[in-house]
Write an enzyme that holds these catalytic residues in place. Structure first.
Site, PDB file in Angstrom:
ATOM      1  N   ARG A  42       0.833  -1.213   0.000  1.00  0.00           N
ATOM      2  CA  ARG A  42       0.000   0.000   0.000  1.00  0.00           C
ATOM      3  C   ARG A  42       0.866   1.262   0.000  1.00  0.00           C
ATOM      4  O   ARG A  42       0.436   2.318  -0.469  1.00  0.00           O
ATOM      5  CB  ARG A  42      -0.945  -0.011   1.216  1.00  0.00           C
ATOM      6  CG  ARG A  42      -1.973   1.142   1.241  1.00  0.00           C
ATOM      7  CD  ARG A  42      -3.003   0.924   2.338  1.00  0.00           C
ATOM      8  NE  ARG A  42      -4.059   1.932   2.366  1.00  0.00           N
ATOM      9  CZ  ARG A  42      -4.123   2.941   3.226  1.00  0.00           C
ATOM     10  NH1 ARG A  42      -3.167   3.094   4.141  1.00  0.00           N
ATOM     11  NH2 ARG A  42      -5.115   3.798   3.191  1.00  0.00           N
ATOM     12  N   ILE A  68      -6.865   8.190  -0.298  1.00  0.00           N
ATOM     13  CA  ILE A  68      -6.835   6.733  -0.465  1.00  0.00           C
ATOM     14  C   ILE A  68      -7.700   6.196   0.669  1.00  0.00           C
ATOM     15  O   ILE A  68      -7.568   6.622   1.814  1.00  0.00           O
ATOM     16  CB  ILE A  68      -5.384   6.191  -0.409  1.00  0.00           C
ATOM     17  CG1 ILE A  68      -5.334   4.668  -0.585  1.00  0.00           C
ATOM     18  CG2 ILE A  68      -4.656   6.583   0.857  1.00  0.00           C
ATOM     19  CD1 ILE A  68      -3.901   4.103  -0.722  1.00  0.00           C
ATOM     20  N   SER A  69      -8.607   5.268   0.354  1.00  0.00           N
ATOM     21  CA  SER A  69      -9.552   4.791   1.364  1.00  0.00           C
ATOM     22  C   SER A  69      -8.839   4.040   2.483  1.00  0.00           C
ATOM     23  O   SER A  69      -7.773   3.454   2.287  1.00  0.00           O
ATOM     24  CB  SER A  69     -10.597   3.869   0.732  1.00  0.00           C
ATOM     25  OG  SER A  69     -11.273   4.531  -0.306  1.00  0.00           O
ATOM     26  N   GLN A  70      -9.479   4.057   3.657  1.00  0.00           N
ATOM     27  CA  GLN A  70      -8.971   3.349   4.834  1.00  0.00           C
ATOM     28  C   GLN A  70      -8.919   1.834   4.534  1.00  0.00           C
ATOM     29  O   GLN A  70      -9.864   1.296   3.952  1.00  0.00           O
ATOM     30  CB  GLN A  70      -9.964   3.638   5.954  1.00  0.00           C
ATOM     31  CG  GLN A  70      -9.676   3.000   7.258  1.00  0.00           C
ATOM     32  CD  GLN A  70     -10.892   3.071   8.183  1.00  0.00           C
ATOM     33  OE1 GLN A  70     -11.904   3.667   7.849  1.00  0.00           O
ATOM     34  NE2 GLN A  70     -10.769   2.450   9.339  1.00  0.00           N
TER      35      GLN A  70
END
Ligand code: SAH
Length: 219
Positions: A42, A68-70
């Site tokens: 990530r 950026i999503s959790q």
């Protein structure tokens, strides 16, 4: 594998493993999803200055007012999207950093993803190239249109929140297909699952969530 891919210190495999442990504790149970998130770096989806925070369970800025999503929400949405019949062809609205796209690309045959901000799309494309993810197709477009040429899709995932579910996304869902989408304004969003059976749609409302808004037009 090079250091950049493998990660060191705060981006090492051990740091990643701790994140996966936390996702399990929070109820993520799909072992395929957990395995993919364990192996996918990530930290390569955020700018270098933020790499040391990539395995915290939080959303992070990616520029242009987007995030950026959790990891937890990526895992949860992916798990929901994969439930039931096999998902071969998936459409994503909101490529952003490309992290969710990359997770999906390792779990389904083909991923189509649309993004309205071309600069973000270009960065994501480069990441997919470097990671040799070859089953992703990208389009610079407003997700209100979906991506008709490749429809119908077994699943559609939306990673930004519209006030109402776009009609075209429902139309582009295959019979038996599933749409996973956050809906609502800047406060009071909820994650929804919409299943298509023939021409009827069944909606289930899940968790309260907080996504960046689904915006009209492309830039
Ligand atoms: N899954 C991405 C989420 C990025 S944030 C990630 O984890 O990195 C949501 C993204 O949706 C942003 O990049 C934003 O530009 C995009 N977006 C918002 N409205 C859109 C629309 N109408 N069509 C396509 N993309 C949209």
């Amino acid at each position: 594998m090079s250091d950049a891919f493998q990660g060191i210190g705060m981006t090492s495999q051990r740091t990643r493993d701790r994140l996966i442990g936390r996702l399990k504790e929070q109820g993520i149970h799909n072992t395929d999803v957990l395995a993919v998130m364990k192996s996918l770096p990530r930290h390569l989806f955020v700018e270098e200055a933020l790499a040391s925070r990539a395995y915290e369970d939080t959303a992070l800025p990616i520029g242009h007012g987007q995030t950026i999503s959790q990891p937890f929400i990526v895992a949860r949405m992916t798990e929901i999207l994969l439930e039931g019949s096999p998902k071969k062809k998936v459409l994503e609205v909101g490529t952003g950093s490309g992290y969710q796209t990359a997770v999906l690309s390792r779990l389904v045959d083909r991923v189509f993803s649309v993004e309205r901000i071309s600069l973000l799309q270009n960065q994501a494309r480069e990441r997919f190239y470097n990671l040799k993810l070859n089953n992703i197709r990208l389009k610079h477009s407003d997700g209100n249109w979906g991506w008709e040429e490749n429809a119908p899709y077994d699943s559609i995932i939306v990673t930004c929140a519209p006030e109402h579910v776009p009609e075209n996304l429902l139309k582009q869902l295959a019979p038996g297909g599933r749409l996973v989408i956050p809906v609502g304004g800047s406060v009071g969003q909820s994650l929804r699952v919409i299943d298509r059976n023939g021409n009827s749609f069944e909606e289930t409302i899940l968790d309260d969530v907080s996504f960046v808004p689904f915006l009209n037009g492309q830039i």
